[in-house]
Each structure stands twice: as C-alpha cells, then as structure tokens.
Design a protein around this motif. Structure first.
Motif, PDB file in Angstrom:
ATOM      1  N   GLU A   1       0.850  -1.184   0.000  1.00  0.00           N
ATOM      2  CA  GLU A   1       0.000   0.000   0.000  1.00  0.00           C
ATOM      3  C   GLU A   1       0.886   1.236   0.000  1.00  0.00           C
ATOM      4  OE1 GLU A   1      -3.042  -0.140   3.012  1.00  0.00           O
ATOM      5  OE2 GLU A   1      -3.303  -2.294   2.735  1.00  0.00           O
ATOM      6  N   PRO A   2       0.682   2.132  -0.970  1.00  0.00           N
ATOM      7  CA  PRO A   2       1.550   3.306  -1.098  1.00  0.00           C
ATOM      8  C   PRO A   2       1.634   4.173   0.164  1.00  0.00           C
ATOM      9  CG  PRO A   2       0.095   3.109  -2.987  1.00  0.00           C
ATOM     10  CD  PRO A   2      -0.332   2.069  -2.006  1.00  0.00           C
ATOM     11  N   ASN A   3       0.580   4.183   0.968  1.00  0.00           N
ATOM     12  CA  ASN A   3       0.577   5.038   2.163  1.00  0.00           C
ATOM     13  C   ASN A   3       1.158   4.359   3.398  1.00  0.00           C
ATOM     14  OD1 ASN A   3      -1.624   3.308   2.172  1.00  0.00           O
ATOM     15  ND2 ASN A   3      -2.908   4.682   3.350  1.00  0.00           N
ATOM     16  N   ILE A   4       1.611   3.129   3.269  1.00  0.00           N
ATOM     17  CA  ILE A   4       2.247   2.426   4.396  1.00  0.00           C
ATOM     18  C   ILE A   4       3.683   2.122   4.003  1.00  0.00           C
ATOM     19  CG2 ILE A   4       2.240   0.374   5.855  1.00  0.00           C
ATOM     20  CD1 ILE A   4      -0.779   0.232   5.474  1.00  0.00           C
ATOM     21  N   LEU A   5       4.627   2.682   4.748  1.00  0.00           N
ATOM     22  CA  LEU A   5       6.062   2.492   4.521  1.00  0.00           C
ATOM     23  C   LEU A   5       6.452   2.727   3.058  1.00  0.00           C
ATOM     24  CD1 LEU A   5       6.946  -0.600   6.748  1.00  0.00           C
ATOM     25  CD2 LEU A   5       7.205   1.814   7.289  1.00  0.00           C
ATOM     26  N   VAL A   6       5.847   3.731   2.466  1.00  0.00           N
ATOM     27  CA  VAL A   6       6.151   4.143   1.088  1.00  0.00           C
ATOM     28  C   VAL A   6       5.979   2.980   0.091  1.00  0.00           C
ATOM     29  CG1 VAL A   6       7.743   5.508  -0.324  1.00  0.00           C
ATOM     30  CG2 VAL A   6       7.846   5.697   2.149  1.00  0.00           C
ATOM     31  N   GLY A   7       5.027   2.108   0.355  1.00  0.00           N
ATOM     32  CA  GLY A   7       4.732   1.037  -0.576  1.00  0.00           C
ATOM     33  C   GLY A   7       5.567  -0.222  -0.436  1.00  0.00           C
ATOM     34  N   LYS A   8       6.363  -0.309   0.621  1.00  0.00           N
ATOM     35  CA  LYS A   8       7.116  -1.555   0.834  1.00  0.00           C
ATOM     36  C   LYS A   8       6.132  -2.667   1.193  1.00  0.00           C
ATOM     37  CE  LYS A   8      11.554   0.208   2.314  1.00  0.00           C
ATOM     38  NZ  LYS A   8      12.664  -0.027   3.228  1.00  0.00           N
ATOM     39  N   PRO A   9       6.427  -3.901   0.820  1.00  0.00           N
ATOM     40  CA  PRO A   9       5.555  -5.009   1.214  1.00  0.00           C
ATOM     41  C   PRO A   9       5.554  -5.161   2.735  1.00  0.00           C
ATOM     42  CG  PRO A   9       7.195  -5.713  -0.408  1.00  0.00           C
ATOM     43  CD  PRO A   9       7.541  -4.327  -0.008  1.00  0.00           C
ATOM     44  N   THR A  10       4.359  -5.224   3.302  1.00  0.00           N
ATOM     45  CA  THR A  10       4.206  -5.347   4.758  1.00  0.00           C
ATOM     46  C   THR A  10       3.239  -6.474   5.083  1.00  0.00           C
ATOM     47  OG1 THR A  10       2.391  -3.739   4.789  1.00  0.00           O
ATOM     48  CG2 THR A  10       4.607  -2.886   5.194  1.00  0.00           C
ATOM     49  N   ILE A  11       3.266  -6.894   6.343  1.00  0.00           N
ATOM     50  CA  ILE A  11       2.305  -7.871   6.827  1.00  0.00           C
ATOM     51  C   ILE A  11       0.982  -7.143   7.038  1.00  0.00           C
ATOM     52  CG2 ILE A  11       1.726  -9.450   8.709  1.00  0.00           C
ATOM     53  CD1 ILE A  11       4.791  -9.726   9.180  1.00  0.00           C
ATOM     54  N   ARG A  12      -0.082  -7.698   6.459  1.00  0.00           N
ATOM     55  CA  ARG A  12      -1.413  -7.088   6.538  1.00  0.00           C
ATOM     56  C   ARG A  12      -1.760  -6.712   7.984  1.00  0.00           C
ATOM     57  NH1 ARG A  12      -5.306  -7.131   2.987  1.00  0.00           N
ATOM     58  NH2 ARG A  12      -4.451  -8.890   1.807  1.00  0.00           N
TER      59      ARG A  12
END
Length: 75
Positions: free
Chosen positions: A10-21
């Motif tokens: 998601e672009p608004n979370i950690l600049v779009g890095k893959p994260t755990i939902r």
C-alpha cells in the motif's frame, strides 16, 4: 503458502514496501530478523505476528528472488 493473503503493498504504508497485513512490519524487516538469528518464537513474541505471517514473508521473498533477472556486465 499463499502469501497474497498476508502480504500487502500500500503506497501510504512504509512508502509502498511489502508489509504484513494489518501491521507496519515490512517483509524485509522480518527477513532481516531471521538473518540475524532471531527465532520464529522471538519474532512472534516481540512483534505480535503469527508463524503464518513469517512463512508468508519467506514465500514473498522466495517469489521475488525467483522473478529477479540478473544480467552479466561484460568487463
């Protein structure tokens, strides 16, 4: 393992890095903890994620590496 159910970009979370939902924990962060020798149990206890989340991070990293293309640079 279907990592798409647990890993989001998601672009608004950690600049779009893959994260755990549902978290702000980047896949690369979890992989780095494992590389430093943290056990699954240590990560789960300290960051309140599940073993399935850790496996999803590993599956995501595996697919990303498989898709990576490496080209030799002539000397």
């Amino acid at each position: 393992m279907n990592w798409q159910e647990r890993i989001v970009i998601e672009p608004n979370i950690l600049v779009g890095k893959p994260t755990i939902r549902g978290t702000r924990l980047a896949v690369e962060f979890v992989i780095d903890l494992l590389a430093q020798g943290w056990s699954n149990e240590d990560i789960i206890e300290n960051y309140c994620i599940t073993i399935e989340d850790i496996r999803a991070c590993l599956s995501y990293a595996n697919e990303a590496l498989k898709a990576e293309k490496v080209y030799p640079i002539p000397a």
